[in-house]
Design a protein around this motif. Structure first.
Motif, PDB file in Angstrom:
ATOM      1  N   ILE A 135       0.846  -1.207   0.000  1.00 55.97           N
ATOM      2  CA  ILE A 135       0.000   0.000   0.000  1.00 55.97           C
ATOM      3  C   ILE A 135       0.880   1.255   0.000  1.00 55.97           C
ATOM      4  O   ILE A 135       0.568   2.251  -0.645  1.00 55.97           O
ATOM      5  N   TRP A 136       1.978   1.179   0.717  1.00 57.73           N
ATOM      6  CA  TRP A 136       2.974   2.277   0.712  1.00 57.73           C
ATOM      7  C   TRP A 136       3.403   2.512  -0.741  1.00 57.73           C
ATOM      8  O   TRP A 136       3.668   1.570  -1.474  1.00 57.73           O
ATOM      9  N   GLY A 137       3.410   3.733  -1.144  1.00 61.76           N
ATOM     10  CA  GLY A 137       3.775   4.033  -2.532  1.00 61.76           C
ATOM     11  C   GLY A 137       2.565   4.348  -3.396  1.00 61.76           C
ATOM     12  O   GLY A 137       2.692   5.000  -4.430  1.00 61.76           O
ATOM     13  N   LEU A 138       1.396   3.903  -2.976  1.00 60.08           N
ATOM     14  CA  LEU A 138       0.191   4.184  -3.776  1.00 60.08           C
ATOM     15  C   LEU A 138      -0.285   5.621  -3.557  1.00 60.08           C
ATOM     16  O   LEU A 138      -0.071   6.195  -2.486  1.00 60.08           O
ATOM     17  N   ASP A 139      -0.959   6.160  -4.561  1.00 62.97           N
ATOM     18  CA  ASP A 139      -1.551   7.479  -4.360  1.00 62.97           C
ATOM     19  C   ASP A 139      -2.749   7.353  -3.423  1.00 62.97           C
ATOM     20  O   ASP A 139      -3.182   6.241  -3.096  1.00 62.97           O
ATOM     21  N   THR A 140      -3.302   8.472  -3.006  1.00 59.68           N
ATOM     22  CA  THR A 140      -4.329   8.436  -1.950  1.00 59.68           C
ATOM     23  C   THR A 140      -5.595   7.708  -2.386  1.00 59.68           C
ATOM     24  O   THR A 140      -6.264   7.083  -1.556  1.00 59.68           O
ATOM     25  N   HIS A 141      -5.926   7.763  -3.657  1.00 61.64           N
ATOM     26  CA  HIS A 141      -7.144   7.094  -4.116  1.00 61.64           C
ATOM     27  C   HIS A 141      -6.942   5.582  -4.196  1.00 61.64           C
ATOM     28  O   HIS A 141      -7.769   4.809  -3.714  1.00 61.64           O
ATOM     29  N   ALA A 142      -5.809   5.168  -4.799  1.00 63.96           N
ATOM     30  CA  ALA A 142      -5.529   3.735  -4.891  1.00 63.96           C
ATOM     31  C   ALA A 142      -5.323   3.147  -3.495  1.00 63.96           C
ATOM     32  O   ALA A 142      -5.779   2.033  -3.198  1.00 63.96           O
ATOM     33  N   ALA A 143      -4.660   3.916  -2.625  1.00 64.15           N
ATOM     34  CA  ALA A 143      -4.423   3.434  -1.260  1.00 64.15           C
ATOM     35  C   ALA A 143      -5.747   3.268  -0.517  1.00 64.15           C
ATOM     36  O   ALA A 143      -5.948   2.283   0.198  1.00 64.15           O
ATOM     37  N   THR A 144      -6.656   4.219  -0.700  1.00 62.33           N
ATOM     38  CA  THR A 144      -7.954   4.126  -0.025  1.00 62.33           C
ATOM     39  C   THR A 144      -8.684   2.858  -0.466  1.00 62.33           C
ATOM     40  O   THR A 144      -9.199   2.096   0.371  1.00 62.33           O
ATOM     41  N   ASP A 145      -8.712   2.608  -1.779  1.00 59.11           N
ATOM     42  CA  ASP A 145      -9.380   1.401  -2.280  1.00 59.11           C
ATOM     43  C   ASP A 145      -8.713   0.139  -1.739  1.00 59.11           C
ATOM     44  O   ASP A 145      -9.380  -0.804  -1.306  1.00 59.11           O
ATOM     45  N   ALA A 146      -7.368   0.129  -1.749  1.00 60.16           N
ATOM     46  CA  ALA A 146      -6.637  -1.058  -1.291  1.00 60.16           C
ATOM     47  C   ALA A 146      -6.856  -1.302   0.200  1.00 60.16           C
ATOM     48  O   ALA A 146      -6.984  -2.453   0.648  1.00 60.16           O
ATOM     49  N   PRO A 163       2.241   9.822  -2.006  1.00 56.03           N
ATOM     50  CA  PRO A 163       3.695   9.814  -2.147  1.00 56.03           C
ATOM     51  C   PRO A 163       4.363  11.060  -1.567  1.00 56.03           C
ATOM     52  O   PRO A 163       5.472  10.977  -1.024  1.00 56.03           O
ATOM     53  N   ALA A 164       3.703  12.218  -1.655  1.00 55.06           N
ATOM     54  CA  ALA A 164       4.313  13.444  -1.130  1.00 55.06           C
ATOM     55  C   ALA A 164       4.551  13.335   0.375  1.00 55.06           C
ATOM     56  O   ALA A 164       5.602  13.733   0.882  1.00 55.06           O
ATOM     57  N   GLY A 165       3.575  12.795   1.085  1.00 55.54           N
ATOM     58  CA  GLY A 165       3.734  12.620   2.531  1.00 55.54           C
ATOM     59  C   GLY A 165       4.764  11.547   2.858  1.00 55.54           C
ATOM     60  O   GLY A 165       5.575  11.715   3.769  1.00 55.54           O
ATOM     61  N   GLU A 166       4.738  10.473   2.107  1.00 56.05           N
ATOM     62  CA  GLU A 166       5.710   9.396   2.348  1.00 56.05           C
ATOM     63  C   GLU A 166       7.131   9.921   2.222  1.00 56.05           C
ATOM     64  O   GLU A 166       8.024   9.544   2.975  1.00 56.05           O
ATOM     65  N   LYS A 167       7.334  10.782   1.227  1.00 61.55           N
ATOM     66  CA  LYS A 167       8.684  11.317   0.992  1.00 61.55           C
ATOM     67  C   LYS A 167       8.922  12.622   1.748  1.00 61.55           C
ATOM     68  O   LYS A 167       9.884  13.340   1.493  1.00 61.55           O
ATOM     69  N   MET A 168       8.017  12.915   2.653  1.00 64.58           N
ATOM     70  CA  MET A 168       8.150  14.033   3.594  1.00 64.58           C
ATOM     71  C   MET A 168       8.294  15.400   2.938  1.00 64.58           C
ATOM     72  O   MET A 168       9.094  16.245   3.374  1.00 64.58           O
ATOM     73  N   SER A 169       7.532  15.611   1.867  1.00 68.62           N
ATOM     74  CA  SER A 169       7.417  16.971   1.334  1.00 68.62           C
ATOM     75  C   SER A 169       6.879  17.864   2.444  1.00 68.62           C
ATOM     76  O   SER A 169       5.903  17.501   3.114  1.00 68.62           O
ATOM     77  N   LYS A 170       7.474  19.019   2.637  1.00 68.89           N
ATOM     78  CA  LYS A 170       7.045  19.886   3.741  1.00 68.89           C
ATOM     79  C   LYS A 170       5.705  20.568   3.468  1.00 68.89           C
ATOM     80  O   LYS A 170       5.187  21.280   4.325  1.00 68.89           O
ATOM     81  N   ILE A 171       5.164  20.353   2.275  1.00 72.98           N
ATOM     82  CA  ILE A 171       3.819  20.883   1.991  1.00 72.98           C
ATOM     83  C   ILE A 171       2.851  19.731   1.690  1.00 72.98           C
ATOM     84  O   ILE A 171       1.866  19.903   0.986  1.00 72.98           O
ATOM     85  N   ALA A 172       3.147  18.564   2.268  1.00 77.93           N
ATOM     86  CA  ALA A 172       2.265  17.401   2.067  1.00 77.93           C
ATOM     87  C   ALA A 172       1.046  17.496   2.981  1.00 77.93           C
ATOM     88  O   ALA A 172       1.154  17.883   4.141  1.00 77.93           O
ATOM     89  N   VAL A 190       4.591  14.628   8.494  1.00 78.40           N
ATOM     90  CA  VAL A 190       4.780  14.050   9.836  1.00 78.40           C
ATOM     91  C   VAL A 190       4.280  12.606   9.845  1.00 78.40           C
ATOM     92  O   VAL A 190       4.919  11.705  10.396  1.00 78.40           O
ATOM     93  N   MET A 191       3.152  12.372   9.181  1.00 75.44           N
ATOM     94  CA  MET A 191       2.652  10.993   9.052  1.00 75.44           C
ATOM     95  C   MET A 191       3.698  10.130   8.348  1.00 75.44           C
ATOM     96  O   MET A 191       4.004   9.010   8.763  1.00 75.44           O
ATOM     97  N   GLY A 192       4.244  10.672   7.254  1.00 80.68           N
ATOM     98  CA  GLY A 192       5.253   9.931   6.495  1.00 80.68           C
ATOM     99  C   GLY A 192       6.483   9.624   7.330  1.00 80.68           C
ATOM    100  O   GLY A 192       7.041   8.533   7.264  1.00 80.68           O
ATOM    101  N   SER A 193       6.883  10.601   8.146  1.00 77.23           N
ATOM    102  CA  SER A 193       8.096  10.415   8.963  1.00 77.23           C
ATOM    103  C   SER A 193       7.905   9.298   9.984  1.00 77.23           C
ATOM    104  O   SER A 193       8.861   8.730  10.478  1.00 77.23           O
ATOM    105  N   LYS A 194       6.659   9.017  10.284  1.00 79.97           N
ATOM    106  CA  LYS A 194       6.357   7.965  11.265  1.00 79.97           C
ATOM    107  C   LYS A 194       6.055   6.619  10.605  1.00 79.97           C
ATOM    108  O   LYS A 194       5.633   5.678  11.265  1.00 79.97           O
TER     109      LYS A 194
END
Lengths: 601, 89
Positions: A135-146, A163-172, A190-194
């Motif tokens: 599930i990690w790596g999927l966009d928010t829509h595909a992740a939601t379905d999965a 992906p933006a949050g996973e890679k810790m974009s500061k505007i995710a 912050v979610m991604g960092s955890k």
């Protein structure tokens, strides 16, 4: 049970436990934004790395979340933000928050960092931290379905990062229910960092009121006002938030091309009226919402929700792109990849100015489209790169302030406290500038929306060009908004409701004897606590309670507000005084004592 | 000629986005003309609902309340923008 439980999740050990709400604090801070900020203040050591495992991430509902109160489905995400190191506090609608309340929780507090990508599955009192492999790596829509497949509950609700949050974009951002977002302040990073991909929840309980009859009466009275109000009963349902494009452009405060201008020639092309005639397919409401400002749209091969007013402006006017199609496409990408639309669009705009002025070189773009104002191709391409945090998109994903700083020109970042400002030029609307400069989470309109009185005439019309009285308006709006955010209701209800309506609802729901005075005092307490958090983290009011130099020194070059600059410096001392702060912007001991915040300075 | 621009739900009433009228009159006078053409949406009367409770009126981008109210004078080349009450954010 007056409140749901507090669920604590230590991601490092995988252990979870519940505890009861402290009712004294719950009354004083109402819930949501307030109570969560108090916990963050008490439990997070100063100077903690926002993207380190020690940071604390809180998903908090309010006492009205999950009830039948109109719009009672909101939740807040509160943490220390990676964009500016100050309090991050983002509000969202949709259904997720109500589902969490119905599962029996007032809030969820995450600490630590999961060893591997994980998600939390909450089904009433069963709580499980699960492996997010696949599930990690999927966009928010595909992740939601999965995730819905994985938990085997189609009606569960998902709040997740892309992906933006996973890679810790500061505007995710975080995205719940596919289209709604705790959007600002980089909470997704912050979610991604955890290593936390998502929180999936299914609740089967009911949020009851201390006095069901009184609650029903308060609920019906508020609903009637919302339905009969021309804004919440007609304007927002018909055209959504994008109905603002033409009027804000009309008064000459619709920032254009990274705020070099304040009016665009063909704003009609990206207006709510045009959206309604072109890509709009239906409207959409959040939980228990009679307003239904959400826009369901389709571009033929792709569909989704939005764009909202702010997104149209940031992705459109700010980048010089007029046409709604690429704006809508970029908006979909932000939702799917998990980017804050305001910061993302504004960062592209800042990059365009840096490029056109020769600071970013063509070779750095690795063959991607040139960053020229008005280029729809560049907008869509670079938003995707930013969301995927790839190539030059890595620099964009840091937000406009760090981007500008890299080139030695942070002044092209149209931000306050490193967060990009929203769609109203404070040179032509003085009060909103004071609100931007003092907002605890950095550049933001929904901390004190003085656009209501200054432009829309609600609850009364005041002159946007004048500064007299603005400090009081800003303070009152900031305090009331803090209480509304803490309650679990949507800020849009304030177009129709007043403090008495919120007090009646909260009183019936909790059994505490909330009054108008108490609601405003609680909001003021929340505001001051957030300020204390920022000061403890090193906020320098003299340097940071301000606006970009462009707004203070460069007069608006065109349109009805031509020649105006922000008169922030004349308003700020009065604001500090009204807040009971000293002349350097620090709350006085007397004010803290009045707000029962002694010992926290 | 002065220009009138209509926005939001006002367009449902006028069925047009923009039209031109002779200038040299007050906003109040023009609203009366529009009332006779399109109905009570444009009524300059403060009763039963004040004009400010129904319409947002800008002359050249400035709210009429900060000019001369409904007495604001419209010259040729002026632009009157007519919005319903609206909000967002």
């Amino acid at each position: 049970m007056k409140y749901g439980k507090i669920l604590r999740v230590d991601l490092s050990s995988g252990k979870t436990r519940t505890e009861e709400v402290d009712e004294k604090l719950a009354r004083q801070y109402i819930g949501g934004r307030g109570y969560a900020s108090r916990i963050l203040y008490e439990e997070l050591p100063a100077k903690t790395d926002p993207l380190g495992p020690e940071n604390i991430l809180i998903f908090a509902t309010g006492p009205l979340t999950g009830t039948s109160a109109a719009t009672g489905g909101r939740y807040m995400v509160v943490t220390k933000g990676p964009l500016n190191g100050y309090i991050a506090s983002s509000n969202s609608g949709g259904i997720w928050g109500a589902e969490l309340a119905k599962a029996g929780y007032f809030m969820v507090i995450f600490t630590g960092k999961a060893e591997k990508p994980s998600y939390l599955w909450i089904k009433d009192d069963k709580v499980e931290l699960r492996d997010a492999a696949g599930i990690w790596g999927l966009d928010t829509h595909a992740a939601t379905d999965a995730l819905l497949d994985a938990v085997g509950e189609d009606s569960a609700k998902v709040s997740c990062i892309g992906p933006a949050g996973e890679k810790m974009s500061k505007i995710a951002c975080i995205i719940n229910d596919k289209h709604r977002a705790p959007g600002r302040t980089g909470v997704g990073a912050v979610m991604g960092s955890k290593n936390l991909k998502a929180v999936v929840v299914k609740g089967s309980g009911r949020v009851s009121a201390a006095d069901e009859d009184a609650f029903k009466a308060a609920r019906e009275a508020a609903l009637k006002k919302i339905k009969e109000n021309p804004v919440t009963g007609e304007g927002l349902p018909a055209y959504g938030t994008a109905v603002l494009v033409n009027i804000i452009n009309g008064v000459g405060s619709y920032p254009h091309k990274n705020w070099q201008f304040a009016q665009m020639k063909n704003a009609e092309a990206q207006s709510g009226e045009t959206l309604a005639k072109t890509y709009l397919t239906s409207k959409q409401g959040c939980f228990a919402c009679p307003i239904q400002c959400g826009r369901v749209t389709s571009l033929g091969d792709k569909s989704g929700e939005g764009p909202e007013y702010e997104s149209i402006w940031a992705l459109g006017s700010s980048t010089g792109v007029e046409d709604l199609k690429p704006i809508t496409e970029a908006n979909y990408l932000c939702n799917e990849l998990g980017l804050d639309t305001i910061s993302a669009g504004s960062t592209v705009a800042a990059a365009m100015e840096l490029y056109e002025k020769g600071f970013i070189q063509k070779e750095e773009l690795e063959g991607g489209p040139e960053l020229k104002f008005g280029s729809a191709e560049a907008l869509v391409y670079w938003i995707e790169k930013m969301g995927k945090v790839e190539g030059f998109g890595k620099q964009l994903a840091e937000g406009s302030y760090r981007l500008g700083e890299t080139y030695g020109h942070p002044e092209f970042s149209m931000s306050v406290k490193k967060q990009e400002m929203p769609a109203y030029d404070p040179r032509g609307i003085q009060g909103i500038g004071l609100n931007y400069a003092t907002s605890n989470r950095g550049g933001c309109h929904v901390r004190g929306y003085t656009i209501s009185p200054e432009i829309l005439g609600l609850p009364e019309k005041i002159d946007p060009w004048e500064i007299e009285g603005k400090a009081q308006w800003v303070k009152t709006f900031q305090d009331l908004t803090a209480s509304i955010d803490a309650s679990g209701m949507c800020l849009f209800t304030s177009f129709a409701l007043g403090p008495k309506d919120y007090a009646n609802l909260l009183k019936a729901r909790t059994g505490f004897d909330y009054s108008v005075e108490e609601i405003l005092a609680d909001g003021e307490r929340i505001w001051n606590l957030e300020r204390l958090f920022n000061l403890r983290e090193g906020l320098d009011p003299e340097r940071e309670d301000t606006l970009p130099k462009r707004l203070l020194e460069e007069p608006i070059p065109d349109g009805p507000a031509k020649g105006k600059v922000s008169r922030l410096k004349e308003m700020l001392p009065e604001y500090y005084e009204l807040r009971g702060w000293d002349t350097t912007g620090f709350p006085t001991k007397e004010k803290l004592a009045e707000l029962d915040l002694e010992g926290l300075e | 000629m002065a220009t009138i621009r209509y926005f939001g739900s006002i367009r449902d009433v006028t069925k047009t986005m923009e039209e031109e009228v002779p200038g040299g009159r007050s906003v109040r006078n023009l609203l009366s003309v529009l009332e006779s053409r399109y109905g009570e949406t444009f009524s300059p009367s403060e009763k039963p609902v004040p004009v400010a409770g129904r319409l947002i009126l800008l002359v050249n981008g400035r709210h009429v309340q900060h000019l001369d109210g409904l007495d604001t004078y419209l010259s040729d080349k002026d632009v009157l923008s007519v919005f319903p009450l609206l909000g967002g954010g």
